[in-house]
Design a protein around this motif. Structure first.
Motif, PDB file in Angstrom:
ATOM      1  N   VAL A  17     -23.134   5.343  26.493  1.00  0.00           N
ATOM      2  CA  VAL A  17     -22.532   6.650  26.762  1.00  0.00           C
ATOM      3  C   VAL A  17     -21.015   6.523  26.840  1.00  0.00           C
ATOM      4  CG1 VAL A  17     -22.303   8.453  28.528  1.00  0.00           C
ATOM      5  CG2 VAL A  17     -24.571   7.671  27.843  1.00  0.00           C
ATOM      6  N   LEU A  18     -20.518   5.477  27.499  1.00  0.00           N
ATOM      7  CA  LEU A  18     -19.067   5.277  27.594  1.00  0.00           C
ATOM      8  C   LEU A  18     -18.445   5.053  26.223  1.00  0.00           C
ATOM      9  CD1 LEU A  18     -18.691   3.054  30.797  1.00  0.00           C
ATOM     10  CD2 LEU A  18     -17.996   5.433  30.493  1.00  0.00           C
ATOM     11  N   VAL A  19     -19.094   4.257  25.375  1.00  0.00           N
ATOM     12  CA  VAL A  19     -18.577   4.006  24.032  1.00  0.00           C
ATOM     13  C   VAL A  19     -18.562   5.293  23.224  1.00  0.00           C
ATOM     14  CG1 VAL A  19     -19.075   2.819  21.848  1.00  0.00           C
ATOM     15  CG2 VAL A  19     -19.169   1.554  24.001  1.00  0.00           C
ATOM     16  N   VAL A  20     -19.615   6.093  23.329  1.00  0.00           N
ATOM     17  CA  VAL A  20     -19.678   7.365  22.597  1.00  0.00           C
ATOM     18  C   VAL A  20     -18.593   8.308  23.095  1.00  0.00           C
ATOM     19  CG1 VAL A  20     -21.080   9.437  22.226  1.00  0.00           C
ATOM     20  CG2 VAL A  20     -22.106   7.173  21.942  1.00  0.00           C
ATOM     21  N   LEU A  21     -18.412   8.397  24.408  1.00  0.00           N
ATOM     22  CA  LEU A  21     -17.362   9.270  24.952  1.00  0.00           C
ATOM     23  C   LEU A  21     -15.973   8.794  24.508  1.00  0.00           C
ATOM     24  CD1 LEU A  21     -18.650   9.970  28.564  1.00  0.00           C
ATOM     25  CD2 LEU A  21     -18.571  11.557  26.638  1.00  0.00           C
ATOM     26  N   TYR A  22     -15.766   7.482  24.480  1.00  0.00           N
ATOM     27  CA  TYR A  22     -14.496   6.948  24.002  1.00  0.00           C
ATOM     28  C   TYR A  22     -14.286   7.316  22.539  1.00  0.00           C
ATOM     29  CZ  TYR A  22     -10.894   3.779  22.439  1.00  0.00           C
ATOM     30  OH  TYR A  22      -9.764   3.268  21.865  1.00  0.00           O
ATOM     31  N   ALA A  23     -15.310   7.129  21.719  1.00  0.00           N
ATOM     32  CA  ALA A  23     -15.210   7.452  20.293  1.00  0.00           C
ATOM     33  C   ALA A  23     -14.907   8.927  20.095  1.00  0.00           C
ATOM     34  CB  ALA A  23     -16.493   7.066  19.556  1.00  0.00           C
ATOM     35  N   ILE A  24     -15.524   9.792  20.870  1.00  0.00           N
ATOM     36  CA  ILE A  24     -15.248  11.231  20.779  1.00  0.00           C
ATOM     37  C   ILE A  24     -13.794  11.512  21.148  1.00  0.00           C
ATOM     38  CG2 ILE A  24     -15.747  13.481  21.835  1.00  0.00           C
ATOM     39  CD1 ILE A  24     -18.709  12.546  22.010  1.00  0.00           C
ATOM     40  N   GLY A  25     -13.316  10.884  22.213  1.00  0.00           N
ATOM     41  CA  GLY A  25     -11.917  11.073  22.626  1.00  0.00           C
ATOM     42  C   GLY A  25     -10.941  10.616  21.563  1.00  0.00           C
ATOM     43  N   VAL A  26     -11.194   9.455  20.978  1.00  0.00           N
ATOM     44  CA  VAL A  26     -10.311   8.933  19.932  1.00  0.00           C
ATOM     45  C   VAL A  26     -10.375   9.829  18.702  1.00  0.00           C
ATOM     46  CG1 VAL A  26      -9.954   7.017  18.328  1.00  0.00           C
ATOM     47  CG2 VAL A  26     -10.357   6.549  20.735  1.00  0.00           C
ATOM     48  N   TYR A  27     -11.565  10.257  18.333  1.00  0.00           N
ATOM     49  CA  TYR A  27     -11.724  11.141  17.176  1.00  0.00           C
ATOM     50  C   TYR A  27     -10.916  12.423  17.380  1.00  0.00           C
ATOM     51  CZ  TYR A  27     -13.781  14.280  13.757  1.00  0.00           C
ATOM     52  OH  TYR A  27     -13.945  15.175  12.722  1.00  0.00           O
ATOM     53  N   ASN A  28     -11.039  13.032  18.550  1.00  0.00           N
ATOM     54  CA  ASN A  28     -10.296  14.272  18.829  1.00  0.00           C
ATOM     55  C   ASN A  28      -8.789  14.037  18.812  1.00  0.00           C
ATOM     56  OD1 ASN A  28     -12.622  15.806  19.012  1.00  0.00           O
ATOM     57  ND2 ASN A  28     -12.787  15.572  21.223  1.00  0.00           N
ATOM     58  N   LYS A  29      -8.349  12.874  19.307  1.00  0.00           N
ATOM     59  CA  LYS A  29      -6.923  12.550  19.275  1.00  0.00           C
ATOM     60  C   LYS A  29      -6.455  12.423  17.826  1.00  0.00           C
ATOM     61  CE  LYS A  29      -3.572   9.009  20.448  1.00  0.00           C
ATOM     62  NZ  LYS A  29      -3.369   7.656  20.946  1.00  0.00           N
ATOM     63  N   LEU A  30      -7.236  11.751  16.993  1.00  0.00           N
ATOM     64  CA  LEU A  30      -6.869  11.579  15.584  1.00  0.00           C
ATOM     65  C   LEU A  30      -6.827  12.923  14.860  1.00  0.00           C
ATOM     66  CD1 LEU A  30      -8.917   8.344  14.790  1.00  0.00           C
ATOM     67  CD2 LEU A  30      -6.423   8.554  14.858  1.00  0.00           C
ATOM     68  N   VAL A  31      -7.767  13.785  15.146  1.00  0.00           N
ATOM     69  CA  VAL A  31      -7.759  15.120  14.529  1.00  0.00           C
ATOM     70  C   VAL A  31      -6.502  15.873  14.952  1.00  0.00           C
ATOM     71  CG1 VAL A  31      -8.898  17.377  14.531  1.00  0.00           C
ATOM     72  CG2 VAL A  31     -10.259  15.305  14.231  1.00  0.00           C
ATOM     73  N   GLY A  32      -6.161  15.813  16.223  1.00  0.00           N
ATOM     74  CA  GLY A  32      -4.953  16.475  16.706  1.00  0.00           C
ATOM     75  C   GLY A  32      -3.696  15.939  16.040  1.00  0.00           C
ATOM     76  N   LEU A  33      -3.620  14.623  15.880  1.00  0.00           N
ATOM     77  CA  LEU A  33      -2.459  14.025  15.219  1.00  0.00           C
ATOM     78  C   LEU A  33      -2.382  14.450  13.756  1.00  0.00           C
ATOM     79  CD1 LEU A  33      -2.625  10.416  16.719  1.00  0.00           C
ATOM     80  CD2 LEU A  33      -0.888  12.164  17.185  1.00  0.00           C
ATOM     81  N   ARG A  34      -3.511  14.500  13.088  1.00  0.00           N
ATOM     82  CA  ARG A  34      -3.517  14.921  11.673  1.00  0.00           C
ATOM     83  C   ARG A  34      -3.096  16.383  11.553  1.00  0.00           C
ATOM     84  NH1 ARG A  34      -8.948  13.934   8.653  1.00  0.00           N
ATOM     85  NH2 ARG A  34      -9.580  15.511  10.146  1.00  0.00           N
ATOM     86  N   VAL A  35      -3.548  17.223  12.467  1.00  0.00           N
ATOM     87  CA  VAL A  35      -3.168  18.643  12.437  1.00  0.00           C
ATOM     88  C   VAL A  35      -1.670  18.788  12.678  1.00  0.00           C
ATOM     89  CG1 VAL A  35      -3.407  20.828  13.696  1.00  0.00           C
ATOM     90  CG2 VAL A  35      -5.444  19.549  13.021  1.00  0.00           C
ATOM     91  N   ARG A  36      -1.119  18.043  13.641  1.00  0.00           N
ATOM     92  CA  ARG A  36       0.325  18.120  13.904  1.00  0.00           C
ATOM     93  C   ARG A  36       1.133  17.615  12.713  1.00  0.00           C
ATOM     94  NH1 ARG A  36      -0.517  16.064  19.344  1.00  0.00           N
ATOM     95  NH2 ARG A  36       0.653  14.201  18.800  1.00  0.00           N
ATOM     96  N   LYS A  37       0.647  16.574  12.041  1.00  0.00           N
ATOM     97  CA  LYS A  37       1.324  16.066  10.846  1.00  0.00           C
ATOM     98  C   LYS A  37       1.319  17.128   9.752  1.00  0.00           C
ATOM     99  CE  LYS A  37      -0.845  14.118   7.769  1.00  0.00           C
ATOM    100  NZ  LYS A  37      -1.199  14.416   6.391  1.00  0.00           N
ATOM    101  N   ASN A  38       0.173  17.778   9.547  1.00  0.00           N
ATOM    102  CA  ASN A  38       0.085  18.830   8.524  1.00  0.00           C
ATOM    103  C   ASN A  38       0.972  20.018   8.880  1.00  0.00           C
ATOM    104  OD1 ASN A  38      -1.713  17.282   7.083  1.00  0.00           O
ATOM    105  ND2 ASN A  38      -3.520  18.325   7.845  1.00  0.00           N
ATOM    106  N   GLU A  39       1.029  20.363  10.146  1.00  0.00           N
ATOM    107  CA  GLU A  39       1.900  21.455  10.586  1.00  0.00           C
ATOM    108  C   GLU A  39       3.366  21.105  10.334  1.00  0.00           C
ATOM    109  OE1 GLU A  39       3.168  23.810  14.681  1.00  0.00           O
ATOM    110  OE2 GLU A  39       1.946  22.012  14.794  1.00  0.00           O
ATOM    111  N   ALA A  40       3.725  19.862  10.618  1.00  0.00           N
ATOM    112  CA  ALA A  40       5.101  19.427  10.403  1.00  0.00           C
ATOM    113  C   ALA A  40       5.446  19.461   8.915  1.00  0.00           C
ATOM    114  CB  ALA A  40       5.311  18.020  10.972  1.00  0.00           C
ATOM    115  N   TRP A  41       4.503  19.080   8.048  1.00  0.00           N
ATOM    116  CA  TRP A  41       4.748  19.135   6.605  1.00  0.00           C
ATOM    117  C   TRP A  41       4.924  20.586   6.165  1.00  0.00           C
ATOM    118  CZ3 TRP A  41       6.825  16.396   3.165  1.00  0.00           C
ATOM    119  CH2 TRP A  41       6.752  16.770   1.827  1.00  0.00           C
ATOM    120  N   SER A  42       4.150  21.469   6.756  1.00  0.00           N
ATOM    121  CA  SER A  42       4.275  22.888   6.435  1.00  0.00           C
ATOM    122  C   SER A  42       5.673  23.398   6.791  1.00  0.00           C
ATOM    123  CB  SER A  42       3.205  23.680   7.189  1.00  0.00           C
ATOM    124  OG  SER A  42       3.349  25.048   6.978  1.00  0.00           O
TER     125      SER A  42
END
Length: 188
Positions: free
Chosen positions: A12-37
């Motif tokens: 459960v801890l590993v899955v929760l960590y993976a979810i947290g990292v995944y959400n962080k990566l999605v947020g970073l990708r969205v901010r990068k795309n926004e900055a390119w825009s």
């Protein structure tokens, strides 16, 4: 039975960590795309401004056809460029160099420098160049954060699982950077 609960808790801890990292990566990708825009919007504003600037200069410096045509050609190439940030940086750098030559030509024409329309356009262009630089720094900062997260352990494991990749910076290469820093010479 206790061992099963411990293993289940760790999973459960590993899955929760993976979810947290995944959400962080999605947020970073969205901010990068926004900055390119943001960069794209500023460059479009510059593309729209340049024809007015060229027409104003044409009225005063009609024999500077080569410089004016280079600006027009470089603008067309920059507008048409829709590749990666690295590919667009090449056409943007050529466009910036052509604009630099155009502004150097304007220095040779006192009547042009006194023209209020030219002054307004050149001030607006200067402000746009500042906005583009700020947008580039913001974009590159977001790319840096995304690239760091994609490469650091253990977030790189989650990034690889979900297909997150490094992004390209939007920057000048060394030859173009030196050319931009060197003022073009105008001779008659």
């Amino acid at each position: 039975m206790t061992a099963i609960y411990i293993i289940l808790g760790l999973v459960v801890l590993v899955v929760l960590y993976a979810i947290g990292v995944y959400n962080k990566l999605v947020g970073l990708r969205v901010r990068k795309n926004e900055a390119w825009s943001d960069i794209s919007v500023q460059m479009k504003r510059r593309y729209d401004l340049v024809p007015n600037l060229v027409e104003t200069v044409k009225g005063y410096a009609s024999h500077e056809k080569e410089t004016l045509s280079r600006v027009i050609e470089a603008r067309a190439a920059a507008v048409a460029s829709t590749g990666s940030p690295e590919e667009q940086a090449v056409s943007e750098n050529m466009f910036s160099q052509a604009l630099g030559r155009l502004m150097a030509v304007s220095e040779a024409y006192p009547d042009l420098k006194a023209d209020s329309n030219f002054n307004n356009l050149s001030r607006e262009l200067s402000a746009l160049e500042d906005h583009i630089q700020k947008s580039r720094r913001f974009y590159n900062g977001n790319v840096r954060e995304l690239n760091t997260a994609v490469q650091e352990f253990p977030s790189n494991v989650v990034a690889n699982m979900f297909g997150f990749t490094r992004a390209e910076f939007f920057e000048l290469d060394e030859a173009e950077e030196a050319a931009v820093k060197t003022a073009p010479k105008v001779q008659f």
